[in-house]
Motif scaffolding. Structure first.
Motif, PDB file in Angstrom:
ATOM      1  N   GLN A   1      11.304 -34.789 -24.861  1.00  0.00           N
ATOM      2  CA  GLN A   1      11.333 -34.353 -26.604  1.00  0.00           C
ATOM      3  C   GLN A   1      11.362 -32.934 -26.528  1.00  0.00           C
ATOM      4  O   GLN A   1      10.527 -32.080 -26.986  1.00  0.00           O
ATOM      5  CB  GLN A   1      11.238 -35.178 -27.930  1.00  0.00           C
ATOM      6  CG  GLN A   1      11.821 -36.405 -27.387  1.00  0.00           C
ATOM      7  CD  GLN A   1      11.364 -37.165 -29.356  1.00  0.00           C
ATOM      8  OE1 GLN A   1      10.634 -36.823 -29.667  1.00  0.00           O
ATOM      9  NE2 GLN A   1      12.338 -37.720 -29.938  1.00  0.00           N
TER      10      GLN A   1
ATOM     11  N   ARG B   1       8.744 -30.357 -36.416  1.00  0.00           N
ATOM     12  CA  ARG B   1       9.062 -32.242 -35.816  1.00  0.00           C
ATOM     13  C   ARG B   1       7.999 -32.839 -35.734  1.00  0.00           C
ATOM     14  O   ARG B   1       7.896 -34.047 -35.656  1.00  0.00           O
ATOM     15  CB  ARG B   1       9.991 -31.895 -34.947  1.00  0.00           C
ATOM     16  CG  ARG B   1      11.219 -30.850 -34.935  1.00  0.00           C
ATOM     17  CD  ARG B   1      11.977 -31.013 -33.086  1.00  0.00           C
ATOM     18  NE  ARG B   1      11.562 -30.485 -32.358  1.00  0.00           N
ATOM     19  CZ  ARG B   1      10.500 -31.253 -31.310  1.00  0.00           C
ATOM     20  NH1 ARG B   1      10.521 -32.706 -31.264  1.00  0.00           N
ATOM     21  NH2 ARG B   1      10.481 -30.467 -30.478  1.00  0.00           N
TER      22      ARG B   1
ATOM     23  N   GLU C   1       9.448 -35.452 -37.094  1.00  0.00           N
ATOM     24  CA  GLU C   1      10.202 -37.105 -35.951  1.00  0.00           C
ATOM     25  C   GLU C   1       8.227 -37.642 -35.896  1.00  0.00           C
ATOM     26  O   GLU C   1       7.741 -38.809 -35.666  1.00  0.00           O
ATOM     27  CB  GLU C   1      10.700 -36.469 -34.539  1.00  0.00           C
ATOM     28  CG  GLU C   1      11.601 -35.997 -34.686  1.00  0.00           C
ATOM     29  CD  GLU C   1      11.853 -35.055 -33.062  1.00  0.00           C
ATOM     30  OE1 GLU C   1      11.396 -35.097 -32.664  1.00  0.00           O
ATOM     31  OE2 GLU C   1      13.678 -34.920 -33.396  1.00  0.00           O
TER      32      GLU C   1
ATOM     33  N   ILE D   1       8.077 -42.241 -39.887  1.00  0.00           N
ATOM     34  CA  ILE D   1       8.746 -40.975 -39.278  1.00  0.00           C
ATOM     35  C   ILE D   1       7.522 -42.134 -38.008  1.00  0.00           C
ATOM     36  O   ILE D   1       6.306 -42.235 -38.891  1.00  0.00           O
ATOM     37  CB  ILE D   1       8.125 -40.205 -39.665  1.00  0.00           C
ATOM     38  CG1 ILE D   1       9.080 -39.394 -40.991  1.00  0.00           C
ATOM     39  CG2 ILE D   1       7.244 -39.187 -38.757  1.00  0.00           C
ATOM     40  CD1 ILE D   1       8.564 -37.796 -41.685  1.00  0.00           C
TER      41      ILE D   1
END
Length: 335
Positions: free
Chosen positions: A167, A265, A291, A314
């Motif tokens: 990611q 994030r 995230e 999360i």
């Protein structure tokens, strides 16, 4: 300690070595007093108020180096600040910019201190400052220490991405009128594991958009930060995606302004001293794209089931093994 450059000021404190911006110079402490005791003092020259009902008086202890620091009443020459820690009965003396060996250290005592007196104010000429000289702001001085640019052999190099390998943060196109290399430098600000470590960030940190308007990753890991300034990183709120705070001594994130980082994030707060997470952290309203939160190594941290981090699913890892599987290297244990 030697005679100050301020006429009539007596002794002053001078840097015996080089100090970098944001690093600890010395500590102001002394006899701890409550307000009633402080009011009764005849000589208040070395009395410092740290907070409600907490004062320290350094008058009787000549070994406290910080008691010799003077105020030159010229903001361009003020090169240090007091960071008050009432719970620990002390104030840290922190460099606002890089200090050279032999340079006299000046702080701002504040208007209340001078209310009853007439301080000596040194002119730019007396201080050796020319009209053309540029005194960096504390933020500029700290950012100048970025490891990406220093190349001082202290382990600096290509920044390690915080996000798991699968990611990665997407590269940004070059800013208008700027080269691609320069724009890329602005994406990742690496202030990790500085030597000496950062113990403080100014309140206006990231308020100047010269570097922060397009910042994607801010790495402050491996320093000695115990608090974050209110509203910190406000100018980066639209773009900041990854924030590395591991390996510090943070006890609280509640007033740091993380709620305004809507593009965040990934947050790494491993190996600090956190007791809880701010109630708004990870909520749909404040952090819609959050995230992952990495938080192992905070021995007493508890996250209730009703916290947004839990409710939204999360990835909130408190296990070093799980974090290692996610591609996040272990931390070294905090400041």
């Amino acid at each position: 300690v030697r005679p100050s450059g301020i006429p009539g000021a007596g002794s002053g404190l001078f840097a015996a070595k080089r100090f970098h911006a944001g690093s600890l110079v010395c500590v102001y402490t002394g006899e701890v007093l409550a307000t009633r005791e402080a009011i009764r003092l005849q000589d208040k020259a070395y009395l410092m108020r740290l907070g409600p009902q907490v004062y320290v008086d350094a008058a009787k202890d000549t070994t406290i180096l910080a008691r010799y620091i003077n105020d030159c009443r010229n903001f361009r020459a003020t090169n240090a600040t007091f960071v008050k820690q009432p719970d620990q009965h002390r104030a840290l003396v922190v460099a606002l910019r890089d200090l050279s060996p032999g340079e006299e250290i000046f702080v701002d005592y504040g208007k209340r201190y001078w209310a009853a007196g007439a301080p000596t104010k040194l002119s730019d000429r007396q201080l050796g400052l020319s009209l053309a000289s540029i005194v960096p702001t504390p933020t500029e001085a700290i950012v100048a220490r970025r490891r990406v640019q220093l190349g001082d052999g202290g382990g600096a190099g290509s920044p390690v991405p915080l996000a798991p390998p699968h990611q990665p943060a997407q590269p940004m196109p070059p800013a208008s009128g700027a080269g691609g290399e320069e724009a890329q430098d602005l994406l990742h600000l690496d202030l990790s594991r500085l030597q000496p470590p950062l113990v403080w960030l100014p309140f206006e940190f990231a308020a100047n958009p010269f570097d922060f308007a397009v910042l994607r990753v801010l790495d402050l890991s491996g320093n000695a930060l115990s608090t974050l300034p209110d509203g910190f990183a406000a100018a980066a709120s639209a773009s900041l995606e990854e924030l590395r705070l591991q390996d510090n001594i943070l006890e609280d994130l509640g007033s740091s302004g993380l709620a305004h980082l809507r593009g965040l994030r990934v947050l790494d707060v491993r190996c600090n001293r956190l007791l809880n997470l701010p109630p708004e952290l990870g909520s749909e309203a404040q952090h819609p794209v959050m995230e992952s939160i990495f938080m192992s190594g905070n021995t007493h941290l508890a996250v209730p089931e009703e916290h947004p981090v839990r409710l939204r699913g999360i990835r909130a890892s408190s296990s070093p093994e799980t974090e290692k599987q996610s591609g996040v290297a272990g931390c070294s244990g905090g400041g």
